[in-house]
Design an enzyme around this catalytic site. Structure first.
Site, PDB file in Angstrom:
ATOM      1  N   GLY A   1       0.819  -1.207   0.000  1.00 37.12           N
ATOM      2  CA  GLY A   1       0.000   0.000   0.000  1.00 37.12           C
ATOM      3  C   GLY A   1       0.851   1.255   0.000  1.00 37.12           C
ATOM      4  O   GLY A   1       0.344   2.352  -0.228  1.00 37.12           O
ATOM      5  N   THR A   2       2.137   1.092   0.269  1.00 40.85           N
ATOM      6  CA  THR A   2       3.056   2.238   0.271  1.00 40.85           C
ATOM      7  C   THR A   2       3.021   2.927  -1.087  1.00 40.85           C
ATOM      8  O   THR A   2       2.989   2.257  -2.124  1.00 40.85           O
ATOM      9  CB  THR A   2       4.490   1.750   0.571  1.00 40.85           C
ATOM     10  OG1 THR A   2       4.461   0.962   1.756  1.00 40.85           O
ATOM     11  CG2 THR A   2       5.448   2.922   0.746  1.00 40.85           C
ATOM     12  N   THR A   3       3.055   4.252  -1.086  1.00 40.40           N
ATOM     13  CA  THR A   3       3.032   5.004  -2.342  1.00 40.40           C
ATOM     14  C   THR A   3       4.349   5.765  -2.510  1.00 40.40           C
ATOM     15  O   THR A   3       5.148   5.868  -1.575  1.00 40.40           O
ATOM     16  CB  THR A   3       1.862   5.999  -2.357  1.00 40.40           C
ATOM     17  OG1 THR A   3       2.002   6.887  -1.231  1.00 40.40           O
ATOM     18  CG2 THR A   3       0.530   5.281  -2.283  1.00 40.40           C
TER      19      THR A   3
ATOM     20  N   PRO B   1      -2.186   1.862  -5.120  1.00 43.43           N
ATOM     21  CA  PRO B   1      -1.968   3.199  -4.561  1.00 43.43           C
ATOM     22  C   PRO B   1      -3.151   3.667  -3.727  1.00 43.43           C
ATOM     23  O   PRO B   1      -3.024   4.576  -2.923  1.00 43.43           O
ATOM     24  CB  PRO B   1      -1.776   4.090  -5.791  1.00 43.43           C
ATOM     25  CG  PRO B   1      -2.331   3.331  -6.946  1.00 43.43           C
ATOM     26  CD  PRO B   1      -2.263   1.873  -6.584  1.00 43.43           C
TER      27      PRO B   1
ATOM     28  N   PHE C   1      -6.592   1.760  -1.670  1.00 39.21           N
ATOM     29  CA  PHE C   1      -7.394   0.571  -1.376  1.00 39.21           C
ATOM     30  C   PHE C   1      -8.866   0.906  -1.120  1.00 39.21           C
ATOM     31  O   PHE C   1      -9.633   0.009  -0.781  1.00 39.21           O
ATOM     32  CB  PHE C   1      -6.818  -0.162  -0.168  1.00 39.21           C
ATOM     33  CG  PHE C   1      -5.653  -1.051  -0.507  1.00 39.21           C
ATOM     34  CD1 PHE C   1      -5.857  -2.303  -1.064  1.00 39.21           C
ATOM     35  CD2 PHE C   1      -4.355  -0.638  -0.276  1.00 39.21           C
ATOM     36  CE1 PHE C   1      -4.797  -3.131  -1.384  1.00 39.21           C
ATOM     37  CE2 PHE C   1      -3.274  -1.457  -0.593  1.00 39.21           C
ATOM     38  CZ  PHE C   1      -3.493  -2.709  -1.154  1.00 39.21           C
TER      39      PHE C   1
ATOM     40  N   HIS D   1      -4.269  15.872   1.258  1.00 41.44           N
ATOM     41  CA  HIS D   1      -3.938  14.863   2.271  1.00 41.44           C
ATOM     42  C   HIS D   1      -3.478  15.538   3.566  1.00 41.44           C
ATOM     43  O   HIS D   1      -3.098  16.710   3.567  1.00 41.44           O
ATOM     44  CB  HIS D   1      -2.826  13.945   1.769  1.00 41.44           C
ATOM     45  CG  HIS D   1      -3.289  12.920   0.776  1.00 41.44           C
ATOM     46  ND1 HIS D   1      -3.450  13.211  -0.558  1.00 41.44           N
ATOM     47  CD2 HIS D   1      -3.645  11.620   0.925  1.00 41.44           C
ATOM     48  CE1 HIS D   1      -3.878  12.129  -1.203  1.00 41.44           C
ATOM     49  NE2 HIS D   1      -4.010  11.150  -0.330  1.00 41.44           N
TER      50      HIS D   1
ATOM     51  N   LYS E   1       1.947  13.336   5.280  1.00 42.46           N
ATOM     52  CA  LYS E   1       2.192  12.486   4.112  1.00 42.46           C
ATOM     53  C   LYS E   1       3.513  12.901   3.482  1.00 42.46           C
ATOM     54  O   LYS E   1       3.739  14.090   3.224  1.00 42.46           O
ATOM     55  CB  LYS E   1       1.048  12.634   3.104  1.00 42.46           C
ATOM     56  CG  LYS E   1       1.188  11.730   1.877  1.00 42.46           C
ATOM     57  CD  LYS E   1      -0.061  11.764   1.020  1.00 42.46           C
ATOM     58  CE  LYS E   1       0.084  10.946  -0.252  1.00 42.46           C
ATOM     59  NZ  LYS E   1       0.329   9.518  -0.017  1.00 42.46           N
TER      60      LYS E   1
ATOM     61  N   GLY F   1       0.099   8.870  -4.873  1.00 43.52           N
ATOM     62  CA  GLY F   1       0.113   7.756  -5.830  1.00 43.52           C
ATOM     63  C   GLY F   1      -1.203   7.657  -6.588  1.00 43.52           C
ATOM     64  O   GLY F   1      -1.228   7.334  -7.785  1.00 43.52           O
TER      65      GLY F   1
HETATM   66  N1  LIG Z   1      -2.668   2.407  -0.730  1.00 41.58           N
HETATM   67  C1  LIG Z   1      -3.493   3.085   0.079  1.00 41.58           C
HETATM   68  O1  LIG Z   1      -4.724   2.947   0.028  1.00 41.58           O
HETATM   69  C2  LIG Z   1      -2.890   4.032   1.089  1.00 41.58           C
HETATM   70  C3  LIG Z   1      -3.707   4.739   1.964  1.00 41.58           C
HETATM   71  C4  LIG Z   1      -3.094   5.577   2.902  1.00 41.58           C
HETATM   72  C5  LIG Z   1      -1.701   5.673   2.957  1.00 41.58           C
HETATM   73  N2  LIG Z   1      -0.942   4.970   2.067  1.00 41.58           N
HETATM   74  C6  LIG Z   1       0.521   4.983   2.091  1.00 41.58           C
HETATM   75  O2  LIG Z   1       0.971   4.104   3.115  1.00 41.58           O
HETATM   76  C7  LIG Z   1       2.272   4.504   3.567  1.00 41.58           C
HETATM   77  C8  LIG Z   1       2.256   4.613   5.081  1.00 41.58           C
HETATM   78  O3  LIG Z   1       1.409   5.681   5.473  1.00 41.58           O
HETATM   79  P1  LIG Z   1       1.212   6.038   7.016  1.00 41.58           P
HETATM   80  O4  LIG Z   1       0.346   7.254   7.051  1.00 41.58           O
HETATM   81  O5  LIG Z   1       0.822   4.834   7.790  1.00 41.58           O
HETATM   82  O6  LIG Z   1       2.722   6.456   7.408  1.00 41.58           O
HETATM   83  P2  LIG Z   1       3.395   6.433   8.856  1.00 41.58           P
HETATM   84  O7  LIG Z   1       4.559   7.373   8.786  1.00 41.58           O
HETATM   85  O8  LIG Z   1       2.364   6.652   9.923  1.00 41.58           O
HETATM   86  O9  LIG Z   1       3.919   4.915   9.014  1.00 41.58           O
HETATM   87  C9  LIG Z   1       5.002   4.371   8.336  1.00 41.58           C
HETATM   88  C10 LIG Z   1       5.667   3.366   9.262  1.00 41.58           C
HETATM   89  O10 LIG Z   1       6.643   2.625   8.535  1.00 41.58           O
HETATM   90  C11 LIG Z   1       7.730   2.379   9.397  1.00 41.58           C
HETATM   91  N3  LIG Z   1       8.894   1.976   8.602  1.00 41.58           N
HETATM   92  C12 LIG Z   1       9.803   2.763   7.976  1.00 41.58           C
HETATM   93  N4  LIG Z   1      10.712   2.007   7.323  1.00 41.58           N
HETATM   94  C13 LIG Z   1      10.370   0.707   7.538  1.00 41.58           C
HETATM   95  C14 LIG Z   1      10.922  -0.533   7.128  1.00 41.58           C
HETATM   96  N5  LIG Z   1      12.012  -0.601   6.346  1.00 41.58           N
HETATM   97  N6  LIG Z   1      10.314  -1.695   7.534  1.00 41.58           N
HETATM   98  C15 LIG Z   1       9.201  -1.642   8.303  1.00 41.58           C
HETATM   99  N7  LIG Z   1       8.642  -0.483   8.734  1.00 41.58           N
HETATM  100  C16 LIG Z   1       9.219   0.672   8.345  1.00 41.58           C
HETATM  101  C17 LIG Z   1       7.886   3.679  10.181  1.00 41.58           C
HETATM  102  O11 LIG Z   1       8.639   3.487  11.369  1.00 41.58           O
HETATM  103  C18 LIG Z   1       6.416   4.021  10.437  1.00 41.58           C
HETATM  104  O12 LIG Z   1       5.962   3.455  11.667  1.00 41.58           O
HETATM  105  C19 LIG Z   1       2.555   5.830   2.840  1.00 41.58           C
HETATM  106  O13 LIG Z   1       3.359   5.564   1.701  1.00 41.58           O
HETATM  107  C20 LIG Z   1       1.169   6.314   2.415  1.00 41.58           C
HETATM  108  O14 LIG Z   1       1.206   7.151   1.275  1.00 41.58           O
HETATM  109  C21 LIG Z   1      -1.523   4.162   1.140  1.00 41.58           C
END
Ligand SMILES: NC(=O)c1ccc[n+]([C@@H]2O[C@H](COP(=O)([O-])OP(=O)(O)OC[C@H]3O[C@@H](n4cnc5c(N)ncnc54)[C@H](O)[C@@H]3O)[C@@H](O)[C@H]2O)c1
Length: 223
Positions: free
Chosen positions: A78-80, A99, A101, A128, A132, A138
């Site tokens: 889900g990471t973007t 990008p 869900f 957002h 972010k 994404g």
């Molecule tokens: N696809 C979707 O529907 C959707 C929806 C919302 C957010 N996102 C994306 O999801 C991602 C996370 O968003 P968030 O708001 O939870 O961010 P966040 O900053 O709250 O969380 C990210 C977490 O990842 C951890 N992390 C960093 N490197 C790591 C690694 N190598 N291994 C494991 N953990 C690691 C960090 O410590 C942190 O706790 C972003 O890229 C965001 O754009 C996607």
């Protein structure tokens, strides 16, 4: 047998929500929470997992997916903000990337693509929360690319990014033509909006015959 799920980024905003959703699903078992913030490296959770869900940061998504597939663990990303092409040709297990869900966001993109076939120009505004890390989102980048493919002009809609506290994830596509505009808007007001899509991907990723597959619509269309 329950699908064993590990979550990378388990201490993050999305990661915590995914952990709760997996714990609440009858057909899944949460077997690991990887996150530097929890002092748990990814390698520690891969042995006990069938599927890894990655909601981390753009810089680690590709390396995490390669580590998981190398261990025979399917990956739902889900990471973007990273280029999915970096995962072309990866073997060992399947990869699914979305990008966005949220079903409403997928429909918003589909409606915008349909409208782009018929209206002269379009612009995208994505809004957002202010923590972010990537811009444009994404979802906006994917919407713009698909609209460019569909549009007779082939033009890519410009994207405007807004980052403010109080927002979650929102996108507006405005199309313009002589004497009229059409606005298509989606709002995720709660991170729960992403969970049905994430759980669907966890259930389906093992069935993919090619990968990486990008976009939730690719799973919805499979029924
Ligand atoms: N696809 C979707 O529907 C959707 C929806 C919302 C957010 N996102 C994306 O999801 C991602 C996370 O968003 P968030 O708001 O939870 O961010 P966040 O900053 O709250 O969380 C990210 C977490 O990842 C951890 N992390 C960093 N490197 C790591 C690694 N190598 N291994 C494991 N953990 C690691 C960090 O410590 C942190 O706790 C972003 O890229 C965001 O754009 C996607």
């Amino acid at each position: 047998m329950a699908i064993r799920v590990a979550v990378a980024g388990a201490a993050g905003r999305l990661g915590q929500t995914v952990c709760r959703a997996v714990e609440g699903a009858d057909d899944m078992q949460l077997t690991g929470r990887a996150d530097p913030a929890l002092d748990t490296p990814l390698a520690d959770v891969l042995n006990d997992a069938d599927v890894l869900v990655d909601f981390t940061v753009p810089a680690s998504a590709v390396a995490n997916a390669r580590a998981a597939t190398g261990a025979g663990v399917h990956v739902v990303i889900g990471t973007t903000g990273f280029d999915p092409a970096a995962l072309d040709g990866v073997t060992g297990a399947n990869i699914f990337i979305a990008p966005n869900f949220a079903i409403g966001a997928v429909l918003m993109t589909q409606f915008a693509v349909q409208a782009a076939r018929h209206m002269a120009k379009a612009e995208i505004i994505e809004l957002h929360h202010d923590r972010k890390v990537d811009a444009p989102s994404g979802t906006a980048a994917r919407t713009a690319a698909l609209m460019a493919e569909a549009s007779p002009s082939g033009a890519t809609p410009p994207i405007h990014s807004v980052r403010l506290p109080g927002l979650v994830a929102h996108q507006e596509v405005i199309l313009g033509d002589v004497g009229q505009t059409l606005t298509i808007r989606h709002d995720s007001t709660d991170r729960e909006s992403f969970m049905p899509g994430v759980l669907l991907a966890i259930r389906k990723v093992g069935d993919l015959t090619e990968w990486p597959v990008v976009g939730l619509e690719r799973l919805l269309d499979r029924g």
